[in-house]
Enzyme design. Structure first.
Site, PDB file in Angstrom:
ATOM      1  N   HIS A 167      27.893  56.309  88.424  1.00 24.02           N
ATOM      2  CA  HIS A 167      28.655  57.483  87.981  1.00 24.02           C
ATOM      3  C   HIS A 167      28.805  57.374  86.455  1.00 24.02           C
ATOM      4  O   HIS A 167      28.979  56.263  85.930  1.00 24.02           O
ATOM      5  CB  HIS A 167      30.079  57.484  88.576  1.00 24.02           C
ATOM      6  CG  HIS A 167      30.189  58.034  89.964  1.00 24.02           C
ATOM      7  ND1 HIS A 167      31.022  57.467  90.909  1.00 24.02           N
ATOM      8  CD2 HIS A 167      29.617  59.112  90.563  1.00 24.02           C
ATOM      9  CE1 HIS A 167      30.954  58.176  92.036  1.00 24.02           C
ATOM     10  NE2 HIS A 167      30.101  59.169  91.855  1.00 24.02           N
ATOM     11  N   CYS A 261      38.332  55.690  87.980  1.00 18.61           N
ATOM     12  CA  CYS A 261      37.922  56.235  89.288  1.00 18.61           C
ATOM     13  C   CYS A 261      39.137  56.633  90.126  1.00 18.61           C
ATOM     14  O   CYS A 261      39.054  57.538  90.951  1.00 18.61           O
ATOM     15  CB  CYS A 261      37.129  55.203  90.086  1.00 18.61           C
ATOM     16  SG  CYS A 261      35.604  54.649  89.354  1.00 18.61           S
TER      17      CYS A 261
HETATM   18  N1  ARG Z   1      32.772  53.567  96.606  1.00 23.35           N
HETATM   19  C1  ARG Z   1      32.846  54.740  95.823  1.00 23.35           C
HETATM   20  C2  ARG Z   1      31.484  55.415  95.763  1.00 23.35           C
HETATM   21  O1  ARG Z   1      30.516  54.706  95.700  1.00 23.35           O
HETATM   22  C3  ARG Z   1      33.342  54.434  94.442  1.00 23.35           C
HETATM   23  C4  ARG Z   1      33.577  55.657  93.625  1.00 23.35           C
HETATM   24  C5  ARG Z   1      34.001  55.331  92.225  1.00 23.35           C
HETATM   25  N2  ARG Z   1      34.404  56.495  91.535  1.00 23.35           N
HETATM   26  C6  ARG Z   1      34.077  56.793  90.261  1.00 23.35           C
HETATM   27  N3  ARG Z   1      34.634  57.813  89.698  1.00 23.35           N
HETATM   28  N4  ARG Z   1      33.178  56.105  89.599  1.00 23.35           N
HETATM   29  O2  ARG Z   1      31.363  56.611  95.800  1.00 23.35           O
END
Ligand code: ARG
Length: 273
Positions: A167, A261
């Site tokens: 992300h 996150c």
């Molecule tokens: N386990 C989640 C996923 O892989 C983590 C999300 C993390 N969120 C972020 N905004 N980077 O989707």
């Protein structure tokens, strides 16, 4: 230079049902132990930090069976009273989208629905007058045009190339209207050139900082809340005049998430950039 803190309104979700039951990014190992109580205490510490800084925290009710719902940044994109709902790449997170959508609707935001995979502010970061939008792993490139059309900010596509930084908010952090910090290696050569052009004074993070999710930080323009383990980045931020607050989110990191996150900024009113 005086650095003014801007009072923020955040949406967060208590990690009541947090677990690492599946693997949709390289951080997640369902066979490794996770201390669920510690995850809650660490999240509470993050929440308390925001309140101590004078920010407002809204809470969305966690839903059983949605272990990643704690990552509120993925719940939507919220700018100037408009909220765009999300569409997750992975079926394991699909049911989070309507839960967050219902919250925005009840809170009075003007709602927009995504036409393509779009993981909200995990991949969309407002930096001054540009909307930086990540793609490569989660959010589809096609959604960038819809973001520009919906919010009316020029969208700049950022091509992510390292699966650990899946992300955009794991590879780049917005510190204020003019300043960002990022890990150059997480971006394609073209995106790196764009970042150099847009942000010649950016802070470059090291791989060691990025590997503890140091770039998954939340800034109010003066205070930067970041993972406690990102000590080099914290030192660079202090050199630039920011006050840093280290938070240990070791358990949530096992799902690939850090402070940013867990935090969705609710921007309301044209002035609330
Ligand atoms: N386990 C989640 C996923 O892989 C983590 C999300 C993390 N969120 C972020 N905004 N980077 O989707």
């Amino acid at each position: 230079m005086t650095m003014d803190a801007i009072r923020q309104r955040f949406l967060m979700c208590r990690p009541t049902y947090f677990a690492v039951d599946y693997a949709i990014n390289p951080w997640m190992d369902p066979t490794a132990p996770v201390d669920a109580d510690l995850a809650i205490r660490q999240w509470e510490q993050l929440c308390r930090t925001y309140l101590d800084l004078g920010h407002e925290v809204e809470l969305i009710e966690p839903v059983a069976g949605l272990p990643d719902m704690v990552f509120a940044a993925n719940g939507g994109t919220v700018i100037d009273d408009k909220a765009m709902a999300v569409q997750f790449r992975d079926p394991q997170r699909a049911d989070e989208a309507p839960a967050y959508r219902a919250w925005f609707e009840a809170a009075g935001f003007e709602m927009y629905d995504p036409k393509h995979v779009n993981e909200g502010e995990g991949d969309v970061l407002l930096a001054g007058d540009h909307l930086l939008a990540g793609t490569g792993f989660r959010t589809a490139h096609a959604s960038h045009a819809q973001l520009q059309e919906t919010f009316g900010y020029p969208v700049v596509t950022m091509q992510l190339v390292d699966p650990r930084f899946y992300h955009l908010d794991t590879a780049l952090t917005v510190l204020d209207e003019r300043t960002v910090a990022y890990l150059p290696e997480a971006f394609s050569p073209g995106s790196r050139a764009v970042l150099r052009r847009l942000f010649p004074d950016a802070i470059h993070a090291t791989m060691a900082d990025a590997e503890v999710l140091g770039l998954n930080a939340v800034s109010d323009g003066r205070h930067v809340v970041l993972p406690a383990q990102a000590t080099d980045l914290a030192a660079k931020l202090r050199d630039r005049g920011y006050e840093t607050i280290g938070i240990d989110l070791s358990e949530l990191r096992k799902a690939g998430g850090g402070p940013k996150c867990c935090t969705l900024r609710l921007r309301q009113g044209k002035a609330s950039k």
